[in-house]
Enzyme design. Structure first.
Site, PDB file in Angstrom:
ATOM      1  N   SER A  22      26.254  55.768  41.147  1.00 22.95           N
ATOM      2  CA  SER A  22      27.707  55.390  40.910  1.00 22.95           C
ATOM      3  C   SER A  22      28.886  55.249  42.022  1.00 22.95           C
ATOM      4  O   SER A  22      29.528  54.356  41.700  1.00 22.95           O
ATOM      5  CB  SER A  22      29.085  55.803  39.491  1.00 22.95           C
ATOM      6  OG  SER A  22      28.312  57.355  40.175  1.00 22.95           O
ATOM      7  N   ASN A 109      31.358  67.433  36.410  1.00 29.12           N
ATOM      8  CA  ASN A 109      32.341  67.155  34.518  1.00 29.12           C
ATOM      9  C   ASN A 109      33.797  67.361  34.909  1.00 29.12           C
ATOM     10  O   ASN A 109      34.480  66.372  34.290  1.00 29.12           O
ATOM     11  CB  ASN A 109      31.258  67.520  33.921  1.00 29.12           C
ATOM     12  CG  ASN A 109      29.673  67.785  33.477  1.00 29.12           C
ATOM     13  OD1 ASN A 109      29.071  67.025  34.411  1.00 29.12           O
ATOM     14  ND2 ASN A 109      29.401  68.238  32.979  1.00 29.12           N
ATOM     15  N   THR A 154      58.895  27.645  13.873  1.00 29.43           N
ATOM     16  CA  THR A 154      58.026  28.444  13.445  1.00 29.43           C
ATOM     17  C   THR A 154      57.068  27.696  12.825  1.00 29.43           C
ATOM     18  O   THR A 154      56.731  26.248  12.885  1.00 29.43           O
ATOM     19  CB  THR A 154      58.547  28.784  11.929  1.00 29.43           C
ATOM     20  OG1 THR A 154      59.016  27.597  11.736  1.00 29.43           O
ATOM     21  CG2 THR A 154      59.539  29.866  12.210  1.00 29.43           C
ATOM     22  N   HIS A 155      55.423  28.251  12.700  1.00 30.31           N
ATOM     23  CA  HIS A 155      53.944  27.239  12.840  1.00 30.31           C
ATOM     24  C   HIS A 155      54.086  26.399  13.794  1.00 30.31           C
ATOM     25  O   HIS A 155      53.231  25.025  12.924  1.00 30.31           O
ATOM     26  CB  HIS A 155      54.369  26.583  11.446  1.00 30.31           C
ATOM     27  CG  HIS A 155      54.742  27.556   9.904  1.00 30.31           C
ATOM     28  ND1 HIS A 155      53.347  28.286   9.126  1.00 30.31           N
ATOM     29  CD2 HIS A 155      55.638  27.751  10.002  1.00 30.31           C
ATOM     30  CE1 HIS A 155      54.126  28.822   8.612  1.00 30.31           C
ATOM     31  NE2 HIS A 155      55.686  28.753   8.726  1.00 30.31           N
ATOM     32  N   SER A 276      44.447  17.099  40.415  1.00 30.66           N
ATOM     33  CA  SER A 276      42.651  17.087  39.604  1.00 30.66           C
ATOM     34  C   SER A 276      42.083  16.136  41.360  1.00 30.66           C
ATOM     35  O   SER A 276      42.687  15.964  41.899  1.00 30.66           O
ATOM     36  CB  SER A 276      42.715  15.831  38.846  1.00 30.66           C
ATOM     37  OG  SER A 276      41.874  14.952  38.427  1.00 30.66           O
ATOM     38  N   LYS A 282      47.777  14.104  37.624  1.00 35.19           N
ATOM     39  CA  LYS A 282      47.673  15.461  37.364  1.00 35.19           C
ATOM     40  C   LYS A 282      47.964  16.467  38.362  1.00 35.19           C
ATOM     41  O   LYS A 282      48.442  16.694  38.876  1.00 35.19           O
ATOM     42  CB  LYS A 282      46.305  16.051  37.527  1.00 35.19           C
ATOM     43  CG  LYS A 282      46.073  15.355  35.803  1.00 35.19           C
ATOM     44  CD  LYS A 282      46.229  15.150  34.968  1.00 35.19           C
ATOM     45  CE  LYS A 282      46.322  16.616  34.252  1.00 35.19           C
ATOM     46  NZ  LYS A 282      43.871  16.840  33.584  1.00 35.19           N
ATOM     47  N   ASN A 284      48.262  20.662  36.740  1.00 35.90           N
ATOM     48  CA  ASN A 284      47.938  21.161  35.891  1.00 35.90           C
ATOM     49  C   ASN A 284      48.365  22.432  35.864  1.00 35.90           C
ATOM     50  O   ASN A 284      48.247  23.165  37.708  1.00 35.90           O
ATOM     51  CB  ASN A 284      46.507  21.003  36.041  1.00 35.90           C
ATOM     52  CG  ASN A 284      45.177  19.867  35.766  1.00 35.90           C
ATOM     53  OD1 ASN A 284      46.165  19.833  34.994  1.00 35.90           O
ATOM     54  ND2 ASN A 284      44.975  19.507  36.125  1.00 35.90           N
ATOM     55  N   GLU A 289      47.190  28.991  32.940  1.00 34.30           N
ATOM     56  CA  GLU A 289      45.454  29.186  31.843  1.00 34.30           C
ATOM     57  C   GLU A 289      44.812  30.480  32.534  1.00 34.30           C
ATOM     58  O   GLU A 289      43.968  30.655  31.379  1.00 34.30           O
ATOM     59  CB  GLU A 289      44.680  27.408  31.823  1.00 34.30           C
ATOM     60  CG  GLU A 289      45.746  26.923  31.573  1.00 34.30           C
ATOM     61  CD  GLU A 289      44.988  24.811  32.351  1.00 34.30           C
ATOM     62  OE1 GLU A 289      44.433  24.619  31.992  1.00 34.30           O
ATOM     63  OE2 GLU A 289      45.264  25.043  33.446  1.00 34.30           O
ATOM     64  N   TYR A 316      29.328  66.505  28.055  1.00 34.92           N
ATOM     65  CA  TYR A 316      29.247  65.053  29.259  1.00 34.92           C
ATOM     66  C   TYR A 316      28.291  64.767  28.202  1.00 34.92           C
ATOM     67  O   TYR A 316      26.869  64.918  28.877  1.00 34.92           O
ATOM     68  CB  TYR A 316      29.494  66.325  30.878  1.00 34.92           C
ATOM     69  CG  TYR A 316      29.333  64.813  31.429  1.00 34.92           C
ATOM     70  CD1 TYR A 316      30.454  63.761  31.886  1.00 34.92           C
ATOM     71  CD2 TYR A 316      28.099  64.204  32.095  1.00 34.92           C
ATOM     72  CE1 TYR A 316      30.255  62.419  32.583  1.00 34.92           C
ATOM     73  CE2 TYR A 316      27.862  63.411  32.729  1.00 34.92           C
ATOM     74  CZ  TYR A 316      28.308  61.834  33.249  1.00 34.92           C
ATOM     75  OH  TYR A 316      28.886  61.189  33.683  1.00 34.92           O
ATOM     76  N   GLN A 321      29.756  57.342  32.606  1.00 34.96           N
ATOM     77  CA  GLN A 321      29.968  56.459  34.149  1.00 34.96           C
ATOM     78  C   GLN A 321      29.729  55.475  33.722  1.00 34.96           C
ATOM     79  O   GLN A 321      31.131  54.751  34.416  1.00 34.96           O
ATOM     80  CB  GLN A 321      28.854  57.059  34.462  1.00 34.96           C
ATOM     81  CG  GLN A 321      28.588  56.758  35.917  1.00 34.96           C
ATOM     82  CD  GLN A 321      27.291  56.920  37.298  1.00 34.96           C
ATOM     83  OE1 GLN A 321      27.731  58.362  37.076  1.00 34.96           O
ATOM     84  NE2 GLN A 321      26.768  56.182  37.214  1.00 34.96           N
ATOM     85  N   LYS A 324      33.830  53.738  33.977  1.00 32.25           N
ATOM     86  CA  LYS A 324      34.946  53.595  35.180  1.00 32.25           C
ATOM     87  C   LYS A 324      35.220  52.020  35.385  1.00 32.25           C
ATOM     88  O   LYS A 324      35.948  51.375  35.456  1.00 32.25           O
ATOM     89  CB  LYS A 324      34.192  53.745  36.069  1.00 32.25           C
ATOM     90  CG  LYS A 324      35.025  55.633  36.410  1.00 32.25           C
ATOM     91  CD  LYS A 324      33.960  56.616  37.753  1.00 32.25           C
ATOM     92  CE  LYS A 324      33.598  58.146  37.255  1.00 32.25           C
ATOM     93  NZ  LYS A 324      32.682  57.739  35.872  1.00 32.25           N
TER      94      LYS A 324
HETATM   95  N1  ARG Z   1      29.555  60.157  38.519  1.00 31.23           N
HETATM   96  C1  ARG Z   1      29.424  60.592  37.658  1.00 31.23           C
HETATM   97  C2  ARG Z   1      30.174  60.111  36.025  1.00 31.23           C
HETATM   98  O1  ARG Z   1      30.975  58.880  36.579  1.00 31.23           O
HETATM   99  C3  ARG Z   1      29.871  62.217  37.628  1.00 31.23           C
HETATM  100  C4  ARG Z   1      29.827  63.214  36.799  1.00 31.23           C
HETATM  101  C5  ARG Z   1      28.061  63.912  36.511  1.00 31.23           C
HETATM  102  N2  ARG Z   1      28.087  64.474  35.716  1.00 31.23           N
HETATM  103  C6  ARG Z   1      26.334  65.376  35.630  1.00 31.23           C
HETATM  104  N3  ARG Z   1      26.373  66.229  35.454  1.00 31.23           N
HETATM  105  N4  ARG Z   1      25.805  64.325  36.102  1.00 31.23           N
HETATM  106  O2  ARG Z   1      30.886  60.602  34.924  1.00 31.23           O
END
Ligand code: ARG
Length: 460
Positions: A22, A109, A154-155, A276, A282, A284, A289, A316, A321, A324
């Site tokens: 990660s 963890n 309204t509407h 455009s 145009k 825009n 948007e 955990y 993971q 994130k």
């Molecule tokens: N990279 C892991 C996460 O974002 C960290 C925790 C990992 N813990 C484990 N026991 N594998 O969740």
């Protein structure tokens, strides 16, 4: 070589290694990870779990690692999986034995949970600052348009006259609630999980309150299993961010409509519009948007995190993971949208006469006519019916109510007098609506003042 190579007889498969790494997205938590480790090391020393000199060495090397990361001298590697292991292995490479003492009475963890909470707290504060600037932009604009008449809908059908100030201050309220929601979410994020370790705390006599207070947390978690498996705070933020995007998408939709030729209520500054490639005429509203469109990905992120967490057993699980990228993307998107929306909004030029003329067409003062007759003694339902026949008559003749002379009006009801004309004047219609929360300039002004006071109380 992996940390666990002592108990494994084969190396991690290359694909599995890359798959579970990660580091390419959690490296953005490097500051929090280092801060958390420094606090942990200081606590270990103060609880006599490691020596003061070991802690000092760890802490000063972590400071050097931080400086090296910030000056671009560090390259993270997916072999070390995530930010936590990358920093720990850098530390050990650099200082040897004492580096290996840092992970005493800790697990990734609780480490990832504390890092993410710190990261999110910081981002919530930044987004709150963005919302504050947005609300300020709205209140400043509203102050200049207390008597700028426009149709209220309204509407999407013209309904009653209001002012531009009244209309946009509705958004100030929405964004203020968004601010409060974030502040609330901050409170629940502001709880330290550190010391929960893998799932069941530790056999060492650690001081959880010490790390919590040195990391700026208000309190500590009360159950170690919950502390390492809870991602409610992420979901809550993803939800609050989705609501912000929903509000932004509504105001952007109105900006898009209002800047269309059909409405022509406003024009956007050219620096926030695009042309455009084929149609030279145009202009825009791409920025509005795109903000409207980005609500989609932020909602998607919320669904993503909710689904990741659904049915997960305690405590955990690696699934977590996946929290994130979703939340980082929502945070980045909302910050970007807020920062581009504010200058675009401030660059809007209001076409007052178009707004007024739109409010003058379509019998927006019909309710005022009925209210007038009611004030003169007619029951409201009768006044409503009489006004209905006046509208029918005017529609056939292509007239407005106020175009009829007094004798024509009297033929519909003897209660009409010369003072009806003042009651039908659009500014007067707005001024009469002075119940709290109404569009009357005095009411909107006091709303603006109230809002400014709230903003003043927010620390930057
Ligand atoms: N990279 C892991 C996460 O974002 C960290 C925790 C990992 N813990 C484990 N026991 N594998 O969740």
């Amino acid at each position: 070589m992996k940390l666990w190579s002592g108990s494994f007889s084969v190396e991690t498969n290359k694909q599995a290694n890359d798959f579970q790494s990660s580091i390419h997205f959690d490296s953005r938590m490097y500051r929090e990870d280092i801060e958390g480790s420094k606090a942990h090391a200081a606590m270990l020393a103060s609880a006599d779990i490691i020596s003061n000199s070991a802690a000092d060495e760890i802490i000063s090397e972590l400071d050097r690692i931080l400086a090296d990361i910030e000056s671009g001298k560090v390259t993270f590697t997916s072999d070390n999986e995530d930010i936590h292991m990358n920093i720990e292995s850098l530390l050990t490479e650099r200082i040897g034995q004492n580096g290996k003492r840092l992970h005493t009475a800790r697990s990734r963890n609780d480490q990832v949970a504390v890092d993410l909470r710190m990261y999110i707290k910081r981002e919530i504060s930044e987004i709150c600052g963005g919302l504050k600037s947005l609300i300020e932009a709205i209140t400043d604009t509203a102050s200049n348009h207390l008597e700028t008449i426009m149709p209220g809908y309204t509407h999407l059908q013209r309904a009653q006259p209001i002012t531009f100030a009244h209309h946009i201050m509705a958004y100030a309220e929405m964004f203020f609630r968004d601010y409060e929601r974030l502040a609330d979410c901050y409170t629940r994020t502001d709880v330290s999980p550190l010391g929960s370790c893998a799932l069941a705390t530790t056999t060492y006599q650690i001081d959880r309150n010490m790390t919590a207070s040195s990391l700026g947390f208000s309190t500590i978690s009360r159950n170690s299993l919950d502390a390492v498996s809870d991602r409610d705070f992420v979901i809550e933020l993803a939800s609050a961010l989705s609501i912000i995007m929903m509000h932004l998408s509504r105001i952007c939709e109105e900006i898009i409509l209002w800047s269309s030729h059909e409405f022509s209520f406003i024009s956007l500054d050219e620096s926030f519009s695009t042309g455009s490639s084929i149609m030279p005429q145009k202009k825009n509203p791409d920025v509005a948007e795109l903000i409207r469109g980005k609500a989609g990905r932020v909602y998607g992120n919320l669904m993503g995190i909710l689904t990741v967490m659904k049915s997960l057993p305690l405590a955990y699980n690696k699934d977590m993971q996946e929290d994130k990228e979703c939340i980082f993307d929502s945070i980045d998107t909302v910050k970007q949208c807020l920062s581009v929306f504010v200058p675009m909004f401030l660059g809007i030029v209001v076409n007052k006469s178009k707004m007024y003329n739109a409010a003058a067409e379509g019998f927006l003062n019909a309710t005022d006519c009925a209210d007038y007759l009611t004030r003169k003694g007619a029951p409201f339902r009768d006044a409503y019916t009489v006004t209905g026949s006046i509208i029918k008559y005017c529609t056939e003749k292509g007239l407005k109510i106020e175009d009829l002379d007094i004798s024509e009006l009297k033929s519909f009801s003897p209660l009409f007098d010369e003072d009806i004309y003042a009651s039908l004047d659009l500014l007067d219609c707005v001024k009469q609506r002075n119940a709290p929360g109404g569009p009357a300039p005095e009411c909107v002004l006091s709303h603006i003042e109230w809002m400014k006071k709230q903003l003043d109380q927010i620390e930057n």
